[in-house]
Enzyme design. Structure first.
Site, PDB file in Angstrom:
ATOM      1  N   HIS A 107      34.997  33.178  37.875  1.00 46.03           N
ATOM      2  CA  HIS A 107      36.428  33.698  37.837  1.00 46.03           C
ATOM      3  C   HIS A 107      37.249  33.078  39.015  1.00 46.03           C
ATOM      4  O   HIS A 107      36.726  33.050  39.969  1.00 46.03           O
ATOM      5  CB  HIS A 107      36.309  35.306  38.076  1.00 46.03           C
ATOM      6  CG  HIS A 107      37.554  35.918  38.087  1.00 46.03           C
ATOM      7  ND1 HIS A 107      38.310  36.252  36.861  1.00 46.03           N
ATOM      8  CD2 HIS A 107      38.246  36.461  38.844  1.00 46.03           C
ATOM      9  CE1 HIS A 107      39.264  36.999  37.005  1.00 46.03           C
ATOM     10  NE2 HIS A 107      39.329  37.123  38.547  1.00 46.03           N
ATOM     11  N   GLU A 145      28.093  44.776  31.587  1.00 47.15           N
ATOM     12  CA  GLU A 145      29.191  45.429  30.463  1.00 47.15           C
ATOM     13  C   GLU A 145      30.323  45.805  31.104  1.00 47.15           C
ATOM     14  O   GLU A 145      31.602  45.989  30.328  1.00 47.15           O
ATOM     15  CB  GLU A 145      28.266  46.768  29.967  1.00 47.15           C
ATOM     16  CG  GLU A 145      28.340  47.753  30.839  1.00 47.15           C
ATOM     17  CD  GLU A 145      27.316  47.676  32.129  1.00 47.15           C
ATOM     18  OE1 GLU A 145      26.722  46.623  31.848  1.00 47.15           O
ATOM     19  OE2 GLU A 145      27.254  48.550  32.899  1.00 47.15           O
TER      20      GLU A 145
HETATM   21  C1  GRF Z   1      39.066  28.686  34.978  1.00 51.23           C
HETATM   22  O1  GRF Z   1      40.203  28.838  35.701  1.00 51.23           O
HETATM   23  C2  GRF Z   1      37.986  29.622  35.004  1.00 51.23           C
HETATM   24  O2  GRF Z   1      37.824  30.123  36.214  1.00 51.23           O
HETATM   25  C3  GRF Z   1      38.637  30.885  33.898  1.00 51.23           C
HETATM   26  O3  GRF Z   1      39.221  30.060  33.054  1.00 51.23           O
HETATM   27  C4  GRF Z   1      39.648  28.653  33.352  1.00 51.23           C
HETATM   28  C5  GRF Z   1      38.971  27.737  32.379  1.00 51.23           C
HETATM   29  O4  GRF Z   1      39.437  26.288  32.675  1.00 51.23           O
HETATM   30  N1  GRF Z   1      37.366  31.674  33.994  1.00 51.23           N
HETATM   31  P1  GRF Z   1      38.949  25.401  31.891  1.00 51.23           P
HETATM   32  O5  GRF Z   1      38.758  25.522  30.433  1.00 51.23           O
HETATM   33  O6  GRF Z   1      37.292  25.078  32.376  1.00 51.23           O
HETATM   34  O7  GRF Z   1      39.654  24.175  32.355  1.00 51.23           O
END
Ligand code: GRF
Length: 197
Positions: A107, A145
């Site tokens: 995240h 969850e």
């Molecule tokens: C990233 O910012 C990740 O943190 C989030 O979604 C984005 C995905 O980017 N969960 P990518 O497809 O890996 O370039």
């Protein structure tokens, strides 16, 4: 011979985090794990091309296919754990309960800031800039969850700079945190899983 953990990476977009994992595999940094499956919730995304180029099988599973189709793929490829790398679908509580401490998510903020339902992609960075924080970052956590609510595994802070836009901040968080943290967490969990088998 060491048995490597078998990893599935779930994506929905550009796949830069998937690329970081594939690069770690090639460089040997992901020594105890092996990416053997990529699943996208959307067709035609660049992440699938990255997987193909690395020789990793890629599948598209639209939302209407449901989680049974995903479970079937995970079983067929004998997956030990799952990495959500920009996967834009929320997994059901029944699904996450079947994979305790076996699903990782990345995240792009320091949880518990700017996270939870609806907080993904550029929205996270827009919220951080709107709040005026001077430090943000990325978090790798186990998935349960509660959206973005599982146990935190790794975090890394990144500076917010004057004049940042959501796009410049997103890029810095990726370069300075996400692409480093995710392979590191994947290796950590792979080592733990490989010891069990
Ligand atoms: C990233 O910012 C990740 O943190 C989030 O979604 C984005 C995905 O980017 N969960 P990518 O497809 O890996 O370039």
């Amino acid at each position: 011979m060491l048995k490597k953990a078998r990893i599935a990476v779930l994506v929905s977009g550009g796949g830069t985090n998937l690329q970081a994992l594939l690069d770690a595999q090639r460089s040997g940094a992901l020594a105890h794990g092996e990416i053997v499956l990529t699943v996208s919730s959307r067709p035609g995304v660049y992440a699938l091309e990255r997987a193909e180029r690395a020789g990793v099988p890629g599948f598209v599973l639209p939302a209407e296919d449901g989680e049974a189709a995903l479970e079937e793929l995970l079983a067929r490829f004998e997956i030990d754990f799952i990495i959500l790398a920009g996967f834009l679908r929320i997994l059901s509580p029944a699904f996450t309960a079947r994979w305790p401490r076996r699903i990782l998510n990345i995240h792009p903020s320091l949880i518990p800031s700017f996270c939870g339902k609806g907080m993904y992609g550029l929205r996270v960075h827009e919220a951080a800039l709107a709040r005026g924080v001077k430090v943000t970052g990325a978090t790798v956590h186990f998935v349960n969850e509660i959206p973005d609510g599982g146990e935190i595994l790794l975090q890394k802070a990144v500076e917010v700079l004057p004049g940042d836009t959501p796009e410049t901040l997103q890029r810095r968080v990726m370069e300075q945190a996400e692409w480093l943290l995710l392979p590191q967490a994947a290796e950590q969990l792979s080592r733990a899983v490989a010891q069990e088998v």
